[in-house]
Design a protein around this motif. Structure first.
Motif, PDB file in Angstrom:
ATOM      1  N   LEU A  54      -0.185   8.893  -3.157  1.00 56.84           N
ATOM      2  CA  LEU A  54      -0.541   8.060  -4.318  1.00 56.84           C
ATOM      3  C   LEU A  54      -0.091   8.703  -5.624  1.00 56.84           C
ATOM      4  O   LEU A  54       0.448   8.026  -6.505  1.00 56.84           O
ATOM      5  N   LEU A  55      -0.309  10.008  -5.745  1.00 60.17           N
ATOM      6  CA  LEU A  55       0.064  10.707  -6.976  1.00 60.17           C
ATOM      7  C   LEU A  55       1.575  10.687  -7.217  1.00 60.17           C
ATOM      8  O   LEU A  55       2.025  10.699  -8.356  1.00 60.17           O
ATOM      9  N   ALA A  56       2.351  10.641  -6.150  1.00 63.03           N
ATOM     10  CA  ALA A  56       3.815  10.700  -6.251  1.00 63.03           C
ATOM     11  C   ALA A  56       4.455   9.350  -6.579  1.00 63.03           C
ATOM     12  O   ALA A  56       5.678   9.268  -6.710  1.00 63.03           O
ATOM     13  N   HIS A  57       3.646   8.297  -6.715  1.00 63.90           N
ATOM     14  CA  HIS A  57       4.193   6.954  -6.952  1.00 63.90           C
ATOM     15  C   HIS A  57       3.529   6.303  -8.165  1.00 63.90           C
ATOM     16  O   HIS A  57       2.392   6.616  -8.515  1.00 63.90           O
ATOM     17  N   ASP A  58       4.280   5.382  -8.766  1.00 65.49           N
ATOM     18  CA  ASP A  58       3.806   4.685  -9.966  1.00 65.49           C
ATOM     19  C   ASP A  58       3.169   3.340  -9.654  1.00 65.49           C
ATOM     20  O   ASP A  58       2.322   2.857 -10.393  1.00 65.49           O
ATOM     21  N   ARG A  59       3.649   2.713  -8.587  1.00 65.14           N
ATOM     22  CA  ARG A  59       3.165   1.392  -8.190  1.00 65.14           C
ATOM     23  C   ARG A  59       2.709   1.480  -6.736  1.00 65.14           C
ATOM     24  O   ARG A  59       3.411   2.007  -5.885  1.00 65.14           O
ATOM     25  N   ILE A  60       1.519   0.951  -6.484  1.00 63.74           N
ATOM     26  CA  ILE A  60       0.930   0.971  -5.147  1.00 63.74           C
ATOM     27  C   ILE A  60       0.847  -0.481  -4.672  1.00 63.74           C
ATOM     28  O   ILE A  60       0.312  -1.336  -5.378  1.00 63.74           O
ATOM     29  N   VAL A  61       1.366  -0.733  -3.464  1.00 65.53           N
ATOM     30  CA  VAL A  61       1.341  -2.072  -2.890  1.00 65.53           C
ATOM     31  C   VAL A  61       0.614  -2.007  -1.554  1.00 65.53           C
ATOM     32  O   VAL A  61       0.955  -1.189  -0.704  1.00 65.53           O
ATOM     33  N   PHE A  62      -0.377  -2.854  -1.385  1.00 69.33           N
ATOM     34  CA  PHE A  62      -1.012  -3.041  -0.084  1.00 69.33           C
ATOM     35  C   PHE A  62      -0.351  -4.257   0.548  1.00 69.33           C
ATOM     36  O   PHE A  62      -0.432  -5.359   0.005  1.00 69.33           O
ATOM     37  N   GLN A  63       0.288  -4.073   1.689  1.00 68.75           N
ATOM     38  CA  GLN A  63       0.916  -5.169   2.421  1.00 68.75           C
ATOM     39  C   GLN A  63       0.145  -5.394   3.710  1.00 68.75           C
ATOM     40  O   GLN A  63       0.019  -4.484   4.528  1.00 68.75           O
ATOM     41  N   PHE A  64      -0.369  -6.619   3.903  1.00 76.72           N
ATOM     42  CA  PHE A  64      -1.149  -6.889   5.100  1.00 76.72           C
ATOM     43  C   PHE A  64      -1.334  -8.386   5.334  1.00 76.72           C
ATOM     44  O   PHE A  64      -1.226  -9.176   4.408  1.00 76.72           O
ATOM     45  N   PRO A  65      -1.652  -8.741   6.581  1.00 78.24           N
ATOM     46  CA  PRO A  65      -2.056 -10.122   6.851  1.00 78.24           C
ATOM     47  C   PRO A  65      -3.539 -10.260   6.512  1.00 78.24           C
ATOM     48  O   PRO A  65      -4.316  -9.313   6.732  1.00 78.24           O
ATOM     49  N   LEU A  66      -3.919 -11.391   5.990  1.00 70.76           N
ATOM     50  CA  LEU A  66      -5.333 -11.613   5.697  1.00 70.76           C
ATOM     51  C   LEU A  66      -6.084 -11.754   7.018  1.00 70.76           C
ATOM     52  O   LEU A  66      -5.767 -12.618   7.830  1.00 70.76           O
ATOM     53  N   TYR A  67      -7.044 -10.857   7.253  1.00 71.11           N
ATOM     54  CA  TYR A  67      -7.866 -10.854   8.467  1.00 71.11           C
ATOM     55  C   TYR A  67      -9.308 -11.101   8.058  1.00 71.11           C
ATOM     56  O   TYR A  67      -9.862 -10.316   7.294  1.00 71.11           O
ATOM     57  N   TRP A  68      -9.909 -12.125   8.561  1.00 69.76           N
ATOM     58  CA  TRP A  68     -11.299 -12.419   8.245  1.00 69.76           C
ATOM     59  C   TRP A  68     -11.574 -12.294   6.742  1.00 69.76           C
ATOM     60  O   TRP A  68     -12.510 -11.620   6.320  1.00 69.76           O
ATOM     61  N   TYR A  69     -10.674 -12.864   5.973  1.00 68.24           N
ATOM     62  CA  TYR A  69     -10.809 -12.949   4.512  1.00 68.24           C
ATOM     63  C   TYR A  69     -10.727 -11.598   3.817  1.00 68.24           C
ATOM     64  O   TYR A  69     -11.207 -11.431   2.697  1.00 68.24           O
ATOM     65  N   SER A  70     -10.087 -10.642   4.455  1.00 65.05           N
ATOM     66  CA  SER A  70      -9.922  -9.314   3.875  1.00 65.05           C
ATOM     67  C   SER A  70      -8.724  -8.632   4.520  1.00 65.05           C
ATOM     68  O   SER A  70      -7.871  -9.288   5.104  1.00 65.05           O
ATOM     69  N   SER A  71      -8.702  -7.321   4.430  1.00 64.88           N
ATOM     70  CA  SER A  71      -7.609  -6.535   5.012  1.00 64.88           C
ATOM     71  C   SER A  71      -7.951  -6.127   6.444  1.00 64.88           C
ATOM     72  O   SER A  71      -9.120  -6.117   6.829  1.00 64.88           O
ATOM     73  N   PRO A  72      -6.946  -5.740   7.220  1.00 63.12           N
ATOM     74  CA  PRO A  72      -7.234  -5.157   8.533  1.00 63.12           C
ATOM     75  C   PRO A  72      -8.105  -3.905   8.382  1.00 63.12           C
ATOM     76  O   PRO A  72      -8.099  -3.243   7.339  1.00 63.12           O
ATOM     77  N   ALA A  73      -8.830  -3.574   9.428  1.00 65.16           N
ATOM     78  CA  ALA A  73      -9.855  -2.527   9.392  1.00 65.16           C
ATOM     79  C   ALA A  73      -9.343  -1.170   8.918  1.00 65.16           C
ATOM     80  O   ALA A  73     -10.025  -0.482   8.156  1.00 65.16           O
ATOM     81  N   LEU A  74      -8.155  -0.763   9.352  1.00 61.90           N
ATOM     82  CA  LEU A  74      -7.681   0.573   8.982  1.00 61.90           C
ATOM     83  C   LEU A  74      -7.392   0.678   7.486  1.00 61.90           C
ATOM     84  O   LEU A  74      -7.588   1.737   6.891  1.00 61.90           O
ATOM     85  N   GLU A  92     -14.732  11.709 -13.887  1.00 57.94           N
ATOM     86  CA  GLU A  92     -13.556  12.576 -13.766  1.00 57.94           C
ATOM     87  C   GLU A  92     -12.537  12.049 -12.759  1.00 57.94           C
ATOM     88  O   GLU A  92     -11.545  12.712 -12.475  1.00 57.94           O
ATOM     89  N   GLY A  93     -12.771  10.864 -12.235  1.00 56.44           N
ATOM     90  CA  GLY A  93     -11.870  10.271 -11.249  1.00 56.44           C
ATOM     91  C   GLY A  93     -10.801   9.419 -11.886  1.00 56.44           C
ATOM     92  O   GLY A  93     -10.869   8.190 -11.885  1.00 56.44           O
ATOM     93  N   THR A  94      -9.812  10.077 -12.446  1.00 53.97           N
ATOM     94  CA  THR A  94      -8.790   9.372 -13.234  1.00 53.97           C
ATOM     95  C   THR A  94      -7.387   9.470 -12.633  1.00 53.97           C
ATOM     96  O   THR A  94      -6.409   9.153 -13.314  1.00 53.97           O
ATOM     97  N   LYS A  95      -7.274   9.884 -11.402  1.00 59.46           N
ATOM     98  CA  LYS A  95      -5.947  10.153 -10.819  1.00 59.46           C
ATOM     99  C   LYS A  95      -5.060   8.912 -10.703  1.00 59.46           C
ATOM    100  O   LYS A  95      -3.839   9.033 -10.682  1.00 59.46           O
ATOM    101  N   LEU A  96      -5.653   7.729 -10.635  1.00 62.63           N
ATOM    102  CA  LEU A  96      -4.863   6.503 -10.476  1.00 62.63           C
ATOM    103  C   LEU A  96      -4.707   5.721 -11.777  1.00 62.63           C
ATOM    104  O   LEU A  96      -4.004   4.710 -11.816  1.00 62.63           O
ATOM    105  N   ASN A  97      -5.347   6.214 -12.832  1.00 63.13           N
ATOM    106  CA  ASN A  97      -5.276   5.521 -14.126  1.00 63.13           C
ATOM    107  C   ASN A  97      -3.832   5.309 -14.554  1.00 63.13           C
ATOM    108  O   ASN A  97      -3.020   6.244 -14.514  1.00 63.13           O
ATOM    109  N   GLY A  98      -3.521   4.077 -14.945  1.00 63.23           N
ATOM    110  CA  GLY A  98      -2.196   3.749 -15.447  1.00 63.23           C
ATOM    111  C   GLY A  98      -1.198   3.341 -14.374  1.00 63.23           C
ATOM    112  O   GLY A  98      -0.116   2.853 -14.689  1.00 63.23           O
ATOM    113  N   LYS A  99      -1.536   3.521 -13.119  1.00 58.91           N
ATOM    114  CA  LYS A  99      -0.643   3.080 -12.045  1.00 58.91           C
ATOM    115  C   LYS A  99      -0.760   1.554 -11.909  1.00 58.91           C
ATOM    116  O   LYS A  99      -1.703   0.953 -12.389  1.00 58.91           O
TER     117      LYS A  99
END
Length: 174
Positions: A54-74, A92-99
């Protein structure tokens, strides 16, 4: 911009749409495709490895099929393990701020099934609010959702077209 695509499908080999998307995105420069079910067949997620990704990337994408109105379990387990208090959120949890954060979603049901009065009675936007709330809590900017609905009815050309559209959206500047 470096993009991390976290692809989550419990049967990626059996998924024409998600597998096609994942393989197409692997062709893109500055896009890292991370297939969760292949990386963690035992379901035991390496928090430190995932946080480093996560720290090494600027944009995070979750790709998944909608399962029971949410994401797969994993993918849900991944969120519980990786997005920890003091790292992803909290004073102090700011590691993803601005991504940037984006969803790439496929649904078996058609678009008209996801609306008030439709088969599922809720819009896709309503069902995806927890992901938007996650982006807000972690300080990420929530980007427009990429969605392809009614995937069971798509032919091979339409699936390939959707993969090209996803690659274009992932590379777009918002």
């Amino acid at each position: 911009m470096k993009t991390l695509v976290i692809a989550a499908h419990p049967n990626m080999e059996g998924s024409l749409v998600n597998k096609t998307w994942m393989n197409r995105l692997r062709e893109e420069e500055d896009v890292t495709v991370h297939e969760l079910y292949a990386a963690y067949p035992d379901g035991k997620i390496d928090m430190e490895r995932e946080q480093e990704l996560l720290l090494a990337h600027d944009r995070i994408v979750f790709q998944f099929p909608l399962y029971w109105y949410s994401s797969p379990a994993l993918l849900k387990e991944w969120q519980d393990v990786v997005l920890t208090y003091g790292w992803a959120y909290g004073a102090e949890g700011t590691k993803l701020n601005g991504k940037e954060f984006m969803l790439a979603i496929s649904t078996g049901g058609p678009e008209e099934a996801y609306q008030a009065g439709g088969y599922n009675n809720y819009s896709l936007s309503e069902l995806l609010k927890p992901f938007q709330a996650t982006a807000n809590l972690t300080g990420m900017r929530y980007l427009p959702v990429f969605k392809v609905q009614g995937v069971r009815m798509l032919n091979e050309a339409q699936v390939k077209e959707s993969a090209e559209a996803l690659a274009a959206q992932i590379k777009a500047q918002f």
